[in-house]
Design a protein around this motif. Structure first.
Motif, PDB file in Angstrom:
ATOM      1  N   UNK A   1       0.790  -1.197  -0.189  1.00 28.86           N
ATOM      2  CA  UNK A   1       0.152   0.214   0.535  1.00 28.86           C
ATOM      3  C   UNK A   1       1.125   1.444  -0.412  1.00 28.86           C
ATOM      4  N   UNK A   2       0.604   1.769  -1.156  1.00 28.88           N
ATOM      5  CA  UNK A   2       1.299   3.405  -0.964  1.00 28.88           C
ATOM      6  C   UNK A   2       0.958   4.632  -0.955  1.00 28.88           C
ATOM      7  N   UNK A   3       1.123   4.642   0.155  1.00 29.32           N
ATOM      8  CA  UNK A   3      -0.500   5.988   0.991  1.00 29.32           C
ATOM      9  C   UNK A   3       0.581   6.426   1.906  1.00 29.32           C
ATOM     10  N   UNK A   4      -0.137   7.484   1.709  1.00 30.45           N
ATOM     11  CA  UNK A   4      -0.329   8.506   3.387  1.00 30.45           C
ATOM     12  C   UNK A   4      -0.252   7.938   4.983  1.00 30.45           C
ATOM     13  N   UNK A   5       0.826   8.076   5.253  1.00 30.11           N
ATOM     14  CA  UNK A   5       0.608   7.806   7.026  1.00 30.11           C
ATOM     15  C   UNK A   5       0.504   8.777   7.758  1.00 30.11           C
ATOM     16  N   UNK A   6      -0.665   9.368   8.544  1.00 29.81           N
ATOM     17  CA  UNK A   6      -0.326  10.253   8.932  1.00 29.81           C
ATOM     18  C   UNK A   6       0.233  11.058  10.507  1.00 29.81           C
ATOM     19  N   UNK A   7       1.336  11.365  10.821  1.00 31.14           N
ATOM     20  CA  UNK A   7       1.521  11.331  12.539  1.00 31.14           C
ATOM     21  C   UNK A   7       0.103  12.274  13.321  1.00 31.14           C
ATOM     22  N   UNK A   8       0.400  10.842  14.376  1.00 34.07           N
ATOM     23  CA  UNK A   8      -0.640  11.796  15.468  1.00 34.07           C
ATOM     24  C   UNK A   8      -0.204  13.219  15.712  1.00 34.07           C
ATOM     25  N   UNK A   9       1.305  13.964  15.268  1.00 33.43           N
ATOM     26  CA  UNK A   9       1.334  15.469  15.329  1.00 33.43           C
ATOM     27  C   UNK A   9       1.876  15.177  14.943  1.00 33.43           C
ATOM     28  N   UNK A  10       2.180  16.917  14.155  1.00 33.40           N
ATOM     29  CA  UNK A  10       2.980  17.679  13.633  1.00 33.40           C
ATOM     30  C   UNK A  10       2.928  16.936  11.759  1.00 33.40           C
ATOM     31  N   UNK A  11       1.369  17.130  11.438  1.00 36.82           N
ATOM     32  CA  UNK A  11       1.301  16.481  10.406  1.00 36.82           C
ATOM     33  C   UNK A  11       1.349  17.613   9.228  1.00 36.82           C
ATOM     34  N   UNK A  12       2.555  17.047   8.053  1.00 33.74           N
ATOM     35  CA  UNK A  12       3.110  18.446   6.871  1.00 33.74           C
ATOM     36  C   UNK A  12       1.206  18.732   6.141  1.00 33.74           C
ATOM     37  N   UNK A  13       1.900  20.224   5.986  1.00 29.08           N
ATOM     38  CA  UNK A  13       0.737  20.959   5.061  1.00 29.08           C
ATOM     39  C   UNK A  13       0.270  19.799   3.845  1.00 29.08           C
ATOM     40  N   UNK A  14       0.839  19.804   3.326  1.00 27.97           N
ATOM     41  CA  UNK A  14       0.751  18.887   1.951  1.00 27.97           C
ATOM     42  C   UNK A  14      -0.484  17.401   2.247  1.00 27.97           C
ATOM     43  N   UNK A  15       0.662  16.943   3.920  1.00 32.10           N
ATOM     44  CA  UNK A  15      -0.581  15.890   4.110  1.00 32.10           C
ATOM     45  C   UNK A  15      -2.684  15.814   4.843  1.00 32.10           C
ATOM     46  N   UNK A  16      -2.372  17.248   5.214  1.00 31.60           N
ATOM     47  CA  UNK A  16      -3.863  17.737   5.679  1.00 31.60           C
ATOM     48  C   UNK A  16      -4.586  18.220   4.882  1.00 31.60           C
ATOM     49  N   UNK A  17      -3.746  19.089   3.411  1.00 30.47           N
ATOM     50  CA  UNK A  17      -4.752  19.851   2.233  1.00 30.47           C
ATOM     51  C   UNK A  17      -5.222  18.624   1.775  1.00 30.47           C
ATOM     52  N   UNK A  18      -4.222  17.987   1.236  1.00 28.34           N
ATOM     53  CA  UNK A  18      -4.919  16.602   0.601  1.00 28.34           C
ATOM     54  C   UNK A  18      -5.970  16.151   1.016  1.00 28.34           C
ATOM     55  N   UNK A  19      -5.562  15.823   2.211  1.00 27.91           N
ATOM     56  CA  UNK A  19      -6.735  15.383   3.033  1.00 27.91           C
ATOM     57  C   UNK A  19      -7.872  16.211   3.580  1.00 27.91           C
ATOM     58  N   UNK A  20      -7.740  17.317   3.216  1.00 27.43           N
ATOM     59  CA  UNK A  20      -9.430  18.117   2.866  1.00 27.43           C
ATOM     60  C   UNK A  20      -9.763  17.821   1.443  1.00 27.43           C
ATOM     61  N   UNK A  21      -8.441  17.779   0.425  1.00 30.79           N
ATOM     62  CA  UNK A  21      -9.282  17.636  -0.494  1.00 30.79           C
ATOM     63  C   UNK A  21     -10.562  16.590  -0.722  1.00 30.79           C
ATOM     64  N   UNK A  22      -9.289  15.242  -0.233  1.00 31.08           N
ATOM     65  CA  UNK A  22     -10.292  13.815  -0.412  1.00 31.08           C
ATOM     66  C   UNK A  22     -11.571  13.883   0.172  1.00 31.08           C
ATOM     67  N   UNK A  23     -11.555  14.754   1.335  1.00 27.94           N
ATOM     68  CA  UNK A  23     -12.895  14.990   1.866  1.00 27.94           C
ATOM     69  C   UNK A  23     -13.772  15.790   1.087  1.00 27.94           C
ATOM     70  N   UNK A  24     -13.596  16.638  -0.001  1.00 28.22           N
ATOM     71  CA  UNK A  24     -14.003  17.262  -0.866  1.00 28.22           C
ATOM     72  C   UNK A  24     -14.731  16.669  -1.804  1.00 28.22           C
ATOM     73  N   UNK A  25     -13.945  16.112  -2.577  1.00 28.19           N
ATOM     74  CA  UNK A  25     -14.149  15.049  -3.150  1.00 28.19           C
ATOM     75  C   UNK A  25     -14.200  13.311  -3.601  1.00 28.19           C
ATOM     76  N   UNK A  26     -14.323  13.187  -2.380  1.00 30.93           N
ATOM     77  CA  UNK A  26     -14.811  10.915  -2.503  1.00 30.93           C
ATOM     78  C   UNK A  26     -14.796  11.060  -1.663  1.00 30.93           C
ATOM     79  N   UNK A  27     -15.443  11.932  -0.276  1.00 24.44           N
ATOM     80  CA  UNK A  27     -15.924  11.550   1.165  1.00 24.44           C
ATOM     81  C   UNK A  27     -14.762  10.825   1.984  1.00 24.44           C
ATOM     82  N   UNK A  28     -14.042  10.956   1.624  1.00 23.18           N
ATOM     83  CA  UNK A  28     -12.551   9.898   2.018  1.00 23.18           C
ATOM     84  C   UNK A  28     -11.590  10.485   2.690  1.00 23.18           C
ATOM     85  N   UNK A  29     -10.661  10.444   3.389  1.00 23.40           N
ATOM     86  CA  UNK A  29      -9.673  10.353   4.021  1.00 23.40           C
ATOM     87  C   UNK A  29      -8.067  10.006   4.531  1.00 23.40           C
ATOM     88  N   UNK A  30      -6.967  10.701   4.769  1.00 24.11           N
ATOM     89  CA  UNK A  30      -6.108   9.871   5.197  1.00 24.11           C
ATOM     90  C   UNK A  30      -6.043   9.343   6.842  1.00 24.11           C
TER      91      UNK A  30
END
Length: 403
Positions: A338-367
């Motif tokens: 599985x080649x995917x994002x593994x979000x840390x419990x603290x200190x997530x990078x902006x590229x992870x957090x913004x893509x997480x938001x886009x996943x929510x908006x487009x696919x109802x999904x998440x990191x």
């Protein structure tokens, strides 16, 4: 703004930047990425709230709008003919695609220069940058058009979507913000592309191709040890890797080229029939139309590869995808990668957090965090046998075997 003594946080960041700068000079892995983050944090720490407001609410939205306009008039292509010393606004305007007002071109170029996209070399004189040259390429142009024209309506519709649903996080791929914005409830994001807006789907695919550029690939030697974990012990002439939902073959071709004549078996690319038709695969790789919700037809492969698939679906669908692979696996031999994002419990990078938001908006999904990944795979009869991360990448390679 009135000058005030730097805070302890600012002083600490300055020390960190000095250390990272030394690492960058000496080629230390991760120094560039760390420096980008530290500099961004320093800007945030030093900025007055009103300066931050102007940057977020004025500068960045108008930057996106100017990029959109630049694509419309082929401004970046017109700028490419300029020398290092630059061209005048009048000359650049003449090279644009449309009979565009030089005054308008000048206003666009000044904002693009202020945002660092182009370089201002003198009064009314501008030169290209590495960014502007990239933005002249079709994949980057498609990315700008997709975000500015096709996806902005989804962002605009988010407040009304959440008001109607009592501000609950979406968990459906057919009743999320995208469906709310485009009035297509019941149709999945990718289904909407196929049936209602093929050009939007083409732009999206092009954006994904440009997004992958410059990022470490999962099969690089300093990322995931392909020779040690896959090639060693692989059965000759048996299926080596099946790229499930692999698009037009970006990963399959990359792996094939990186390990040419070293792979003991064939590579199989699976996706929707119309996507497989677009794939251009070399010797040792073949395309196969397949719905990943249906039982995997390629049995006993060394690896079944899922790139950015898990992040696109909710737990229910992902469990179905994984359980469709499990019967094809050979215990103690086959792996799921599985080649995917593994979000840390603290200190997530902006590229992870913004893509997480886009996943929510487009696919109802998440990191997902590591714990959430683990729970998902265990529910499908799999276990994590390792997680690999590259120092210059934000995604991960998760290796799974039958539990």
């Amino acid at each position: 703004m009135a000058s005030t003594p730097p805070s302890k946080t600012a002083l600490s960041l300055l020390d960190n930047i000095a250390e990272l700068s030394d690492g960058l000079k000496h080629g230390r892995p991760g120094a560039r990425e760390g420096l980008l983050g530290a500099c961004a944090n320093l800007i945030s720490e030093l900025s007055h709230p009103s300066e931050t407001m102007l940057q977020l609410l004025w500068a960045q939205p108008t930057h996106l709008n100017t990029l959109w306009m630049a694509v419309e008039i082929k401004l970046f292509q017109a700028l490419e003919a300029s020398s290092e010393s630059g061209s005048t606004v009048a000359d650049i305007a003449k090279r644009c695609d449309k009979d565009v007002d030089p005054v308008l071109v000048g206003r666009m170029l000044r904002h693009l220069a202020a945002m660092g996209t182009v370089r201002e070399t003198g009064p009314d004189t501008f030169a290209p940058t590495a960014t502007s040259k990239a933005f002249a390429e079709p994949a980057y142009q498609d990315s700008i058009l997709y975000i500015a024209e096709n996806f902005q309506p989804v962002h605009q519709a988010l407040p009304s979507y959440f008001r109607e649903r009592s501000f609950k996080s979406p968990d459906s791929g057919v009743d999320g913000p995208f469906q709310h914005a485009y009035n297509c409830k019941g149709s999945h994001y990718f289904e909407y592309f196929q049936k209602s807006n093929p050009e939007m789907g083409r732009r999206f695919a092009s954006m994904m191709e440009s997004w992958s550029r410059g990022r470490p690939r999962w099969f690089y030697e300093d990322y995931y040890p392909v020779k040690e974990r896959l090639i060693s012990g692989a059965e000759k002439d048996a299926p080596f890797l099946v790229d499930v939902g692999g698009g037009s073959g970006h990963d399959v071709e990359g792996l094939r080229e990186a390990f040419e004549r070293q792979l003991p078996g064939k590579l199989v690319l699976q996706d929707r029939p119309e996507i497989i038709e677009l794939a251009k695969l070399g010797a040792g790789a073949e395309g196969m139309p397949h719905d990943f919700l249906i039982e995997q037809p390629v049995k006993g492969a060394r690896a079944y590869f899922l790139h950015s698939i898990i992040q696109d679906w909710n737990d229910e669908v992902n469990t179905q995808i994984l359980k469709a692979i499990v019967p094809a696996m050979k215990k103690g031999y086959s792996k799921v990668l599985v080649n995917d994002f593994v979000v840390p419990n603290q200190g997530a990078h902006w590229a992870q957090t913004c893509l997480d938001w886009e996943l929510m908006a487009s696919l109802g999904a998440r990191h997902r965090t590591e714990a959430e990944h683990r729970t998902l795979y265990e529910g499908a009869g799999l276990k994590i046998t390792g997680i690999w991360r590259h120092p210059q990448s934000l995604d991960s390679l998760i290796e799974l075997e039958l539990a």
